[in-house]
Every structure is written in C-alpha cells, then in structure tokens.
Design a protein around this motif. Structure first.
Motif, short mmCIF file in Angstrom:
data_model
loop_
_atom_site.label_atom_id
_atom_site.label_comp_id
_atom_site.label_asym_id
_atom_site.label_seq_id
_atom_site.Cartn_x
_atom_site.Cartn_y
_atom_site.Cartn_z
N THR A 10 8.06 8.49 0.50
CA THR A 10 9.51 8.39 0.61
C THR A 10 10.10 7.94 -0.73
O THR A 10 9.38 7.43 -1.59
CB THR A 10 9.91 7.38 1.69
OG1 THR A 10 9.32 6.10 1.37
CG2 THR A 10 9.43 7.84 3.06
N ILE A 11 11.39 8.12 -0.89
CA ILE A 11 12.03 7.76 -2.15
C ILE A 11 11.90 6.26 -2.41
O ILE A 11 11.59 5.83 -3.54
CB ILE A 11 13.52 8.17 -2.14
CG1 ILE A 11 13.64 9.69 -2.17
CG2 ILE A 11 14.25 7.57 -3.34
CD1 ILE A 11 15.06 10.19 -2.06
N ASP A 12 12.12 5.44 -1.39
CA ASP A 12 12.03 3.99 -1.59
C ASP A 12 10.63 3.57 -2.00
O ASP A 12 10.45 2.75 -2.92
CB ASP A 12 12.50 3.24 -0.36
CG ASP A 12 11.68 3.54 0.88
OD1 ASP A 12 11.69 4.70 1.31
OD2 ASP A 12 11.04 2.62 1.41
N ALA A 13 9.62 4.12 -1.33
CA ALA A 13 8.24 3.76 -1.67
C ALA A 13 7.89 4.23 -3.08
O ALA A 13 7.19 3.55 -3.83
CB ALA A 13 7.27 4.37 -0.66
N LEU A 14 8.39 5.41 -3.44
CA LEU A 14 8.13 5.95 -4.77
C LEU A 14 8.72 5.04 -5.85
O LEU A 14 8.05 4.70 -6.83
CB LEU A 14 8.73 7.35 -4.88
CG LEU A 14 8.55 8.09 -6.21
CD1 LEU A 14 7.07 8.36 -6.49
CD2 LEU A 14 9.34 9.39 -6.18
N CYS A 15 9.97 4.63 -5.67
CA CYS A 15 10.63 3.79 -6.67
C CYS A 15 9.99 2.40 -6.75
O CYS A 15 9.86 1.83 -7.84
CB CYS A 15 12.12 3.67 -6.36
SG CYS A 15 13.03 5.21 -6.57
N MET A 16 9.60 1.86 -5.61
CA MET A 16 8.93 0.55 -5.63
C MET A 16 7.55 0.65 -6.25
O MET A 16 7.10 -0.25 -6.96
CB MET A 16 8.83 -0.01 -4.22
CG MET A 16 10.15 -0.55 -3.69
SD MET A 16 10.00 -1.42 -2.11
CE MET A 16 9.08 -2.87 -2.60
N ALA A 17 6.85 1.76 -6.00
CA ALA A 17 5.52 1.96 -6.57
C ALA A 17 5.58 1.95 -8.09
O ALA A 17 4.68 1.42 -8.76
CB ALA A 17 4.91 3.26 -6.06
N TYR A 18 6.63 2.55 -8.64
CA TYR A 18 6.78 2.57 -10.10
C TYR A 18 6.83 1.15 -10.65
O TYR A 18 6.26 0.86 -11.70
CB TYR A 18 8.06 3.32 -10.46
CG TYR A 18 8.31 3.40 -11.95
CD1 TYR A 18 7.55 4.24 -12.75
CD2 TYR A 18 9.31 2.63 -12.53
CE1 TYR A 18 7.77 4.30 -14.12
CE2 TYR A 18 9.54 2.68 -13.90
CZ TYR A 18 8.76 3.53 -14.69
OH TYR A 18 8.99 3.58 -16.05
N VAL A 19 7.47 0.25 -9.92
CA VAL A 19 7.57 -1.15 -10.36
C VAL A 19 6.24 -1.87 -10.16
O VAL A 19 5.76 -2.57 -11.05
CB VAL A 19 8.70 -1.87 -9.62
CG1 VAL A 19 8.84 -3.30 -10.12
CG2 VAL A 19 10.02 -1.12 -9.78
N ILE A 20 5.66 -1.70 -8.99
CA ILE A 20 4.39 -2.37 -8.67
C ILE A 20 3.32 -2.06 -9.70
O ILE A 20 2.52 -2.93 -10.08
CB ILE A 20 3.90 -1.95 -7.27
CG1 ILE A 20 4.81 -2.53 -6.19
CG2 ILE A 20 2.45 -2.40 -7.03
CD1 ILE A 20 4.53 -1.99 -4.81
N GLN A 21 3.31 -0.83 -10.21
CA GLN A 21 2.23 -0.42 -11.10
C GLN A 21 2.44 -0.79 -12.56
O GLN A 21 1.62 -0.45 -13.42
CB GLN A 21 1.99 1.09 -10.93
CG GLN A 21 1.40 1.39 -9.56
CD GLN A 21 1.23 2.87 -9.28
OE1 GLN A 21 0.94 3.67 -10.16
NE2 GLN A 21 1.42 3.24 -8.02
N GLN A 22 3.52 -1.52 -12.85
CA GLN A 22 3.64 -2.07 -14.20
C GLN A 22 2.59 -3.18 -14.34
O GLN A 22 2.51 -4.06 -13.49
CB GLN A 22 5.04 -2.63 -14.43
CG GLN A 22 6.15 -1.61 -14.27
CD GLN A 22 5.98 -0.38 -15.15
OE1 GLN A 22 5.73 -0.49 -16.35
NE2 GLN A 22 6.10 0.80 -14.55
N PRO A 23 1.79 -3.18 -15.39
CA PRO A 23 0.68 -4.13 -15.49
C PRO A 23 1.09 -5.59 -15.58
O PRO A 23 0.26 -6.48 -15.36
CB PRO A 23 -0.05 -3.67 -16.76
CG PRO A 23 0.97 -2.92 -17.55
CD PRO A 23 1.85 -2.25 -16.54
N TRP A 24 2.36 -5.86 -15.87
CA TRP A 24 2.81 -7.24 -16.02
C TRP A 24 3.55 -7.75 -14.79
O TRP A 24 4.12 -8.85 -14.80
CB TRP A 24 3.72 -7.37 -17.24
CG TRP A 24 4.64 -6.20 -17.46
CD1 TRP A 24 4.40 -5.09 -18.22
CD2 TRP A 24 5.94 -6.01 -16.87
NE1 TRP A 24 5.47 -4.22 -18.15
CE2 TRP A 24 6.43 -4.76 -17.34
CE3 TRP A 24 6.74 -6.75 -16.01
CZ2 TRP A 24 7.68 -4.26 -16.96
CZ3 TRP A 24 7.98 -6.27 -15.62
CH2 TRP A 24 8.43 -5.03 -16.12
N VAL A 25 3.56 -6.99 -13.71
CA VAL A 25 4.25 -7.38 -12.49
C VAL A 25 3.26 -7.99 -11.49
O VAL A 25 2.21 -7.40 -11.22
CB VAL A 25 4.97 -6.17 -11.85
CG1 VAL A 25 5.48 -6.52 -10.45
CG2 VAL A 25 6.13 -5.71 -12.73
#
Length: 330
Positions: free
Chosen positions: A263-278
């Motif tokens: 889904t769009i929400d999961a996609l956008c959140m995944a982009y943030v989660i996968q930042q190595p400093w998050v």
C-alpha cells in the motif's frame, strides 16, 4: 518485529512505534481524522478505541508508545490500557512536556495547545506525567524544541533534565519546523559530563521533507536514538491527499505500491524505516485497520527503481511547513 537499541539510551524499541497524537484527543490535523473517529468524540468511546489500537499494536510486536501532555487524554488512555494488561513486558514508553492541551475536548477550539518551555512548565508536567504513567515512563522529551523558545539555552531547564537523567530516565527532544537541523545541531553541543545530555531526538522526516537528514545522521553517529514522526506527512503521503497539485505524485506512488505489492502508506513508511540511521518510525494511526497497514512497512523492500523515481519528490522545508501549518484541525 525484532527489537533494537534506541541509540545508547539502554532502551529497546520496535522498528515501528505508535504515536498517540491522533488517539488522545478529538481534534487533530491528520487528513481524514474525523472519518477515523466516525465523528464520535465521547471520551469514553475514544478511550475504548485507543485501547483497541494499543492492543492491536502490542499483539503485532510494537514496543514503543509515544505520548505527550498536549495530546488530550493520551497519557491517561495509555496508563489505563497498561494497567488492564499487567502481564505485558518489554515496553518502552515516551512522553513529552512543553505544550499544554487547551482545546477542552473541542474540535473547533480557537487554540488547541499552548507552548511554554519554562522550568515551571517542566516541573508541572513532569508531575502530571508521573502521576499517570509512573514506573512505565522511560523517556521524557522536550516537545518541539525550537531556537525561538530558547529552551536549549535555559540553564534551569537543562539542569532539571540532568537531575531527571540521574534518576534513571532517558532524556530526549522533539523538533519541528524548517529549522529542525539547527535545533538538532544545538542539542549536540549540550553535555552532561562527558556524554550528551539528550539520549534521543524525534523529528519529522519523510519523502516530502528530508531537510533534517544530515543532522539526524550525525546525531545517530554520536549515539542518539532517532525517532521519526509524521512519516506520512499527516496523511499527505496517502490516498487521502486529493490535492490537484499532488495528483501526479500520488499516481506514481500508486504504481510503485502496486509493483511492490503493498500500500502507499506502507511504501512511504518503509522508505523511512530503511534509512540506516533510523531506530523507530511512529505510526500515527487512529484505527487498527490503518495501523496494520502501516506495520506492513517492515516487510517492504525499497528498490533502486523507487529510489530513482522519488529522488526529487521532496519539497523545500519552508514550503512543506507552510503547507502543514494550513492543515485543518478535524
């Protein structure tokens, strides 16, 4: 979800946490908030709704819960839910001081919250948070520290935060606005002995607003835990955003979500989660359905095609925060 360390705080969190900004009060700026609540604002009904979402989150592996004194009855709802489930373990609870809830449970209030970063407000709200959350509270954060409020130059406040840290609590700050980076940089200069005073920083970072990225990465490098809020830009990065100016971007998000079977929400959140400093990304969901959709982000793998397509999607910080300031409380 596998737990991870929140910086060097000694606390453990899940990759996705639950923020209670939309669960603890009837009015909020998220797109479609009124629909999420079915326009039912009775406090008892809202407490039941919050408990349902909290339990859904816990059963799905969420172990970080984030509240604030200004989130209406969020701390109260959270404390009641915790008391009703004494067997639940491995939970990290954060709250914030600095804003007072002033809407009196009204959606059309003239002023929803009032900011004051004084020692008096800190002591008052610390007592209130402790009365509700007691031994469950692990992390206490300055709510929306800014250069203008001067809170990071207020020795009386900083010394009191150092005292709380000596009692065993982790100390953090949240930041908002176009100067998030400058506030983070200032926080990195404040020491408690040989270590940083602040254990964590909570900031807005998403596909549209990425200006704080370098400062957050540096804070992470220096040992601070990184908590990301508003990863969906208060609903602007979901199908609820029907602004004509966002139509092309929304179509692009939909095509990539379909390609990656999410889904769009999961996609956008995944982009943030996968930042190595998050360390942890907050879901601001007000329903169990939306929460579970958000949690699917932990299983989405962002690929190079997505990175390339959205490299230039972001807005400049001033424009982003101006748009946010114009969102309606609903």
């Amino acid at each position: 979800m596998e737990l991870r360390e929140l910086g060097q705080s000694g606390l453990k969190v899940s990759p996705v946490g639950l923020g209670l900004a939309a669960l603890g009060r009837p009015g909020y700026i998220n797109l479609g908030h009124a629909d999420d609540l079915d326009e039912e604002y009775d406090s008892t009904l809202m407490q039941h709704r919050a408990a349902e979402v909290l339990q859904t989150a816990y059963e799905a592996g969420v172990r970080y819960f984030d509240a604030a004194r200004s989130y209406g009855k969020a701390e109260q709802f959270l404390s009641h839910w915790i008391a009703a489930h004494p067997d639940q373990q491995e939970m990290t609870v954060g709250s914030k001081w600095g804003y007072e809830y002033t809407a009196d449970w009204k959606i059309d209030a003239e002023v929803h919250e009032q900011k004051q970063h004084s020692l008096e407000r800190l002591n008052q709200q610390w007592g209130e948070s402790q009365a509700l959350l007691s031994s469950h509270l692990n992390l206490y954060q300055i709510h929306s520290a800014t250069l203008e409020s001067g809170v990071l130059r207020n020795d009386a406040v900083l010394n009191r935060l150092k005292e709380l840290k000596e009692f065993g609590f982790a100390i953090g700050l949240s930041v908002s606005g176009p100067e998030q980076s400058k506030v983070i940089e200032q926080a990195l200069t404040i020491r408690n002995g040989k270590r940083l005073l602040f254990d964590t920083v909570q900031a807005t970072w998403n596909l549209l607003e990425r200006s704080a990225g370098p400062a957050l990465e540096e804070a992470y490098r220096q040992g601070m835990g990184i908590i990301i809020k508003e990863s969906l830009a208060n609903g602007r990065l979901t199908e609820r955003n029907r602004s004509p100016e966002f139509a092309a971007q929304l179509n692009l998000l939909q095509s990539h979500a379909q390609r990656l079977e999410t889904t769009i929400d999961a996609l956008c959140m995944a982009y943030v989660i996968q930042q190595p400093w998050v360390d942890v990304v907050l879901s601001g969901a007000a329903t169990s359905e939306h929460l579970l959709s958000n949690l699917a982000a932990s299983k989405v793998i962002i690929d190079e095609d997505f990175e390339i397509a959205f490299r230039s999607l972001h807005e400049d910080a001033a424009s982003y925060w101006k748009t946010r300031s114009q969102l309606n409380w609903n």
